[in-house]
Design a protein around this motif. Structure first.
Motif, PDB file in Angstrom:
ATOM      1  N   ARG A  46    -100.830  13.419 164.645  1.00  0.00           N
ATOM      2  CA  ARG A  46    -101.890  12.425 164.566  1.00  0.00           C
ATOM      3  C   ARG A  46    -101.232  11.070 164.794  1.00  0.00           C
ATOM      4  NH1 ARG A  46    -102.955   9.252 160.315  1.00  0.00           N
ATOM      5  NH2 ARG A  46    -101.755   9.639 158.418  1.00  0.00           N
ATOM      6  N   PHE A  47    -102.060  10.061 165.028  1.00  0.00           N
ATOM      7  CA  PHE A  47    -101.543   8.777 165.485  1.00  0.00           C
ATOM      8  C   PHE A  47    -102.235   7.624 164.760  1.00  0.00           C
ATOM      9  CE2 PHE A  47    -101.973  11.963 168.778  1.00  0.00           C
ATOM     10  CZ  PHE A  47    -100.642  12.166 169.130  1.00  0.00           C
ATOM     11  N   VAL A  48    -101.483   6.544 164.582  1.00  0.00           N
ATOM     12  CA  VAL A  48    -102.031   5.303 164.053  1.00  0.00           C
ATOM     13  C   VAL A  48    -101.694   4.225 165.079  1.00  0.00           C
ATOM     14  CG1 VAL A  48    -102.018   3.640 162.154  1.00  0.00           C
ATOM     15  CG2 VAL A  48    -101.610   6.085 161.680  1.00  0.00           C
ATOM     16  N   LEU A  50    -101.563   0.447 166.307  1.00  0.00           N
ATOM     17  CA  LEU A  50    -101.484  -0.894 165.743  1.00  0.00           C
ATOM     18  C   LEU A  50    -101.480  -1.932 166.862  1.00  0.00           C
ATOM     19  CD1 LEU A  50     -98.518  -0.221 163.272  1.00  0.00           C
ATOM     20  CD2 LEU A  50    -100.959  -0.021 162.799  1.00  0.00           C
ATOM     21  N   ASP A  54    -101.821  -6.088 163.548  1.00  0.00           N
ATOM     22  CA  ASP A  54    -101.444  -5.019 162.618  1.00  0.00           C
ATOM     23  C   ASP A  54     -99.929  -4.900 162.473  1.00  0.00           C
ATOM     24  OD1 ASP A  54    -104.104  -4.207 162.186  1.00  0.00           O
ATOM     25  OD2 ASP A  54    -104.058  -2.833 163.893  1.00  0.00           O
ATOM     26  N   HIS A  87     -98.885  -2.961 171.636  1.00  0.00           N
ATOM     27  CA  HIS A  87     -99.305  -2.028 170.587  1.00  0.00           C
ATOM     28  C   HIS A  87     -98.100  -1.235 170.094  1.00  0.00           C
ATOM     29  CE1 HIS A  87    -103.128  -2.777 172.630  1.00  0.00           C
ATOM     30  NE2 HIS A  87    -103.691  -2.476 171.475  1.00  0.00           N
ATOM     31  N   LEU A  89     -97.595   2.633 168.314  1.00  0.00           N
ATOM     32  CA  LEU A  89     -98.263   3.882 167.982  1.00  0.00           C
ATOM     33  C   LEU A  89     -97.375   4.629 167.000  1.00  0.00           C
ATOM     34  CD1 LEU A  89    -100.768   5.664 168.774  1.00  0.00           C
ATOM     35  CD2 LEU A  89     -99.192   6.894 170.285  1.00  0.00           C
ATOM     36  N   LEU A 144     -98.676   2.825 156.534  1.00  0.00           N
ATOM     37  CA  LEU A 144     -99.175   3.571 157.692  1.00  0.00           C
ATOM     38  C   LEU A 144    -100.142   4.698 157.317  1.00  0.00           C
ATOM     39  CD1 LEU A 144     -95.879   3.691 159.759  1.00  0.00           C
ATOM     40  CD2 LEU A 144     -97.932   2.351 160.275  1.00  0.00           C
ATOM     41  N   GLY A 145    -100.313   4.938 156.023  1.00  0.00           N
ATOM     42  CA  GLY A 145    -101.238   5.981 155.588  1.00  0.00           C
ATOM     43  C   GLY A 145    -100.730   7.388 155.847  1.00  0.00           C
TER      44      GLY A 145
END
Length: 184
Positions: A46-48, A50, A54, A87, A89, A144-145
């Motif tokens: 999975r990815f976040v 930013l 951010d 960005h 990632l 980052l969760g």
């Protein structure tokens, strides 16, 4: 650009222009990258994503941890650097308790990152895969969760290159390959 050219000309880009990469472009190319080899289709990633805003708290956290490690005071929070990526990632993997599954999944995530890097390069977009020494730090994980059964694989810095590094020579294949079983 043909695949052969993308493979041989791709570089790890660390300095970026201010031009923003469209989120839709990142999503489109990441969708294609999902076709990485993936044993038993676990799809462990999975990815976040930013944007530059951010990135400010993340960069401050990294700089603070580096300063503390060197016994220096924590720096003031600064605006994002001029050559910062458009960005970042964060790539997160599910951690399976079975080592074989984890190793297969890590290989799949690595393949996905390579696919994504080549697809970006084909579009003239640079990327570097960073693995900061503080990836397992609880503050970074919280920021980052990253969940309890997950692990941060790295941060991909994405943007239009301000500087494309020169190619570093690779050792010839002949120094890295052997033929047949070693103990026949």
């Amino acid at each position: 650009m043909e695949l052969r050219e993308a493979i041989t000309t791709r570089r790890s880009v660390r300095s970026f222009t201010k031009e923003e990469v469209e989120v839709s472009t990142i999503e489109e190319l990441l969708q294609l990258a999902l076709y990485a080899p993936n044993h038993k289709m676990t799809q462990p990633w999975r990815f976040v994503l930013l944007d530059r805003q951010d990135q400010v708290p993340l960069q401050h956290l990294i700089k603070s941890k580096k300063a503390l490690k060197k016994g220096k005071p924590v720096p003031e929070k600064e605006p994002i650097a001029e050559d910062a990526p458009s960005h970042m990632l964060a790539v997160v993997i599910n951690v399976d308790e079975k080592e074989k599954v984890y190793r297969d999944d890590f290989g799949a995530v690595s393949s996905l990152i390579q696919n994504f890097s080549l697809l970006l390069w084909e579009k003239g977009i640079g990327v570097v895969w960073k693995t900061p020494g503080f990836m397992k730090d609880q503050e970074m994980i919280d920021l980052l969760g990253v969940g309890e059964n997950e692990e941060l694989v790295g941060l991909l810095h994405i943007g239009y290159p301000a500087v494309v590094p020169k190619m570093k020579e690779r050792e010839p294949l002949q120094s890295k390959i052997s033929f047949g079983l070693p103990n026949k």
